[in-house]
Design a protein around this motif. Structure first.
Motif, PDB file in Angstrom:
ATOM      1  N   ASN A 153       0.754  -1.130   0.010  1.00 41.28           N
ATOM      2  CA  ASN A 153       0.074  -0.049   0.068  1.00 41.28           C
ATOM      3  C   ASN A 153       0.963   1.085   0.026  1.00 41.28           C
ATOM      4  O   ASN A 153       0.365   2.405  -0.354  1.00 41.28           O
ATOM      5  CB  ASN A 153      -1.027   0.167   1.213  1.00 41.28           C
ATOM      6  N   SER A 154       2.091   1.175   0.673  1.00 40.02           N
ATOM      7  CA  SER A 154       2.878   2.373   0.528  1.00 40.02           C
ATOM      8  C   SER A 154       3.650   2.796  -0.957  1.00 40.02           C
ATOM      9  O   SER A 154       4.270   3.929  -0.940  1.00 40.02           O
ATOM     10  CB  SER A 154       3.929   1.964   1.659  1.00 40.02           C
ATOM     11  N   PHE A 155       3.911   1.917  -1.780  1.00 41.47           N
ATOM     12  CA  PHE A 155       4.578   2.223  -2.994  1.00 41.47           C
ATOM     13  C   PHE A 155       3.768   1.829  -4.356  1.00 41.47           C
ATOM     14  O   PHE A 155       2.881   1.029  -4.170  1.00 41.47           O
ATOM     15  CB  PHE A 155       5.871   1.621  -3.000  1.00 41.47           C
ATOM     16  N   ALA A 156       3.938   2.456  -5.226  1.00 42.49           N
ATOM     17  CA  ALA A 156       3.262   2.259  -6.547  1.00 42.49           C
ATOM     18  C   ALA A 156       4.104   1.025  -7.188  1.00 42.49           C
ATOM     19  O   ALA A 156       5.174   0.580  -7.049  1.00 42.49           O
ATOM     20  CB  ALA A 156       3.727   3.299  -7.474  1.00 42.49           C
ATOM     21  N   ASP A 162       3.094   5.946 -11.255  1.00 46.04           N
ATOM     22  CA  ASP A 162       3.707   7.214 -10.519  1.00 46.04           C
ATOM     23  C   ASP A 162       5.098   7.684 -10.881  1.00 46.04           C
ATOM     24  O   ASP A 162       6.327   6.951 -10.452  1.00 46.04           O
ATOM     25  CB  ASP A 162       3.931   6.933  -9.090  1.00 46.04           C
ATOM     26  N   GLU A 163       5.101   8.441 -12.015  1.00 41.74           N
ATOM     27  CA  GLU A 163       6.128   9.069 -12.681  1.00 41.74           C
ATOM     28  C   GLU A 163       7.467   9.732 -11.584  1.00 41.74           C
ATOM     29  O   GLU A 163       8.530   9.613 -11.816  1.00 41.74           O
ATOM     30  CB  GLU A 163       6.190   9.833 -13.742  1.00 41.74           C
ATOM     31  N   ASP A 164       6.757  10.338 -10.378  1.00 38.52           N
ATOM     32  CA  ASP A 164       7.686  10.907  -9.593  1.00 38.52           C
ATOM     33  C   ASP A 164       8.110  10.302  -8.328  1.00 38.52           C
ATOM     34  O   ASP A 164       8.674  10.601  -7.451  1.00 38.52           O
ATOM     35  CB  ASP A 164       6.459  12.224  -8.921  1.00 38.52           C
ATOM     36  N   ALA A 165       7.614   8.948  -8.369  1.00 33.51           N
ATOM     37  CA  ALA A 165       8.243   7.917  -7.292  1.00 33.51           C
ATOM     38  C   ALA A 165       9.676   7.884  -7.341  1.00 33.51           C
ATOM     39  O   ALA A 165      10.137   7.448  -8.600  1.00 33.51           O
ATOM     40  CB  ALA A 165       7.310   6.770  -7.298  1.00 33.51           C
ATOM     41  N   SER A 166      10.389   8.030  -6.191  1.00 30.24           N
ATOM     42  CA  SER A 166      11.871   7.673  -6.188  1.00 30.24           C
ATOM     43  C   SER A 166      11.941   6.123  -6.138  1.00 30.24           C
ATOM     44  O   SER A 166      13.073   5.516  -6.639  1.00 30.24           O
ATOM     45  CB  SER A 166      12.474   8.394  -5.075  1.00 30.24           C
ATOM     46  N   VAL A 167      11.005   5.559  -5.383  1.00 30.63           N
ATOM     47  CA  VAL A 167      11.107   4.105  -4.971  1.00 30.63           C
ATOM     48  C   VAL A 167       9.748   3.342  -5.543  1.00 30.63           C
ATOM     49  O   VAL A 167       8.754   3.932  -5.195  1.00 30.63           O
ATOM     50  CB  VAL A 167      11.405   3.835  -3.722  1.00 30.63           C
ATOM     51  N   THR A 168       9.701   1.993  -6.352  1.00 32.60           N
ATOM     52  CA  THR A 168       8.681   1.327  -6.583  1.00 32.60           C
ATOM     53  C   THR A 168       8.671   0.036  -6.139  1.00 32.60           C
ATOM     54  O   THR A 168       9.941  -0.263  -6.039  1.00 32.60           O
ATOM     55  CB  THR A 168       8.561   1.341  -8.233  1.00 32.60           C
ATOM     56  N   LEU A 169       7.680  -1.010  -6.198  1.00 36.16           N
ATOM     57  CA  LEU A 169       7.969  -2.296  -6.000  1.00 36.16           C
ATOM     58  C   LEU A 169       8.626  -3.021  -6.843  1.00 36.16           C
ATOM     59  O   LEU A 169       9.627  -3.825  -6.539  1.00 36.16           O
ATOM     60  CB  LEU A 169       6.458  -2.967  -5.803  1.00 36.16           C
ATOM     61  N   ARG A 170       8.580  -2.458  -7.949  1.00 38.69           N
ATOM     62  CA  ARG A 170       9.402  -3.503  -9.067  1.00 38.69           C
ATOM     63  C   ARG A 170      10.654  -2.925  -9.277  1.00 38.69           C
ATOM     64  O   ARG A 170      11.624  -4.015  -9.489  1.00 38.69           O
ATOM     65  CB  ARG A 170       8.717  -3.433 -10.527  1.00 38.69           C
ATOM     66  N   ASP A 171      11.066  -1.777  -9.305  1.00 38.06           N
ATOM     67  CA  ASP A 171      12.668  -1.303  -9.640  1.00 38.06           C
ATOM     68  C   ASP A 171      13.390  -1.188  -8.284  1.00 38.06           C
ATOM     69  O   ASP A 171      14.376  -1.006  -8.274  1.00 38.06           O
ATOM     70  CB  ASP A 171      12.393   0.031 -10.166  1.00 38.06           C
ATOM     71  N   GLY A 172      12.800  -0.930  -7.144  1.00 37.64           N
ATOM     72  CA  GLY A 172      13.453  -0.728  -6.103  1.00 37.64           C
ATOM     73  C   GLY A 172      13.437  -1.948  -5.109  1.00 37.64           C
ATOM     74  O   GLY A 172      13.216  -1.706  -3.656  1.00 37.64           O
TER      75      GLY A 172
END
Length: 285
Positions: A153-156, A162-172
């Motif tokens: 629930n805390s990350f896209a 979410d283009e502005d997200a610094s951390v995502t579930l897939r990439d981070g």
């Protein structure tokens, strides 16, 4: 909450030897005609000496309680003798693997996703594990599921959402794993549990939106590739015009430059091989 107290009880070998001696003494007393004394010794031997013998295997512990009061934990492996009236509860100190089930949750922007985690944990405080929660294994399972849901629930899912997200579930993945491990340690500290490692083992869009998201990702990838192709083609056309002008190979007016640019872009940006038409006349026919 009880604080863990490590105790080192006496060796059980001497006690076991005394147990055998008392059995032999009971037999001798019976042979000498004193059966009552022999029976008393025999009963005391089996009710006081034998029940106090305890074996602790490597990476195991015994939590001892005496009449409802916690007296200590034996963590050293070996053969020991403890108070025969104590209740002995075995608690494993080995590392456990929790392969969490796939959970269907919404990510930060509301998209339904499927997520699961693998968690490696062990009991660090035996007193807390036994006395602070009803069932520490069940407690780990429930709190782990809650932590994974909160993380989702805390990350896209990715930057497409979410283009502005610094951390995502897939990439981070690395950063997300660190956060998951920290949250699990905070949640499970009450039960004396230490999380050694936590990793996302499964991450995907929910089936109902998977096809649409796949098409979106493909479209985004195609657009990005086309953008790069066009940028390269424009650079090549610009270079060709500059070379022709610098070496005075041919003089082109604006109309013919536009036609040349159009033809070069078709050739460079087309998906298939272009079949050229050879002009055998003049440049203007």
């Amino acid at each position: 909450m009880e604080n863990e107290k490590i105790i080192n009880p006496p060796s059980g070998y001497a006690t076991f030897a005394m147990f055998l001696i008392l059995i032999a003494a009971s037999g001798i007393l019976i042979w000498q005609g004193m059966p009552i004394i022999a029976v008393i010794i025999f009963i005391l031997n089996f009710s006081l000496v034998l029940p106090g013998l305890v074996i602790v295997n490597p990476n195991e512990s015994k939590v001892l309680t005496l009449f409802g009061k916690y007296t200590g934990t034996v963590k050293k492996d070996g053969f020991f003798w403890v108070n025969p009236f104590t209740v002995k509860k075995k608690v494993s100190l080995r590392a456990f693997n929790l392969n969490g089930q796939q959970l269907k949750v919404n990510d930060k922007v509301g998209n339904p996703i499927e997520i699961a985690a693998v968690i490696v944990w062990r009991v660090k405080d035996t007193a807390a594990a036994v006395f602070s929660v009803e069932n520490y294994i069940q407690y780990v399972n429930i709190q782990s599921e809650a932590a994974v849901r909160h993380l989702a629930n805390s990350f896209a899912y990715d930057h497409f959402e979410d283009e502005d997200a610094s951390v995502t579930l897939r990439d981070g993945a690395e950063h997300v794993s660190i956060l998951l491990e920290k949250e699990l340690n905070d949640r499970l500290a009450r039960a004396g549990i230490e999380v050694l490692e936590a990793r996302i083992s499964h991450l995907a869009y929910a089936p109902e939106i998977a096809n649409a998201m796949l098409q979106r990702q493909q479209a985004t990838a195609i657009i990005a590739a086309r953008k790069q192709i066009v940028e390269g083609a424009v650079g090549m056309v610009e270079m060709a015009l500059d070379k022709l002008s610098a070496k005075n190979i041919v003089e082109l007016d604006e109309e013919r430059k536009a036609a040349m640019v159009s033809n070069l872009l078709v050739v460079l940006c087309g998906e298939r091989n272009v079949a050229p038409v050879v002009n055998t006349g003049t440049l203007y026919h």
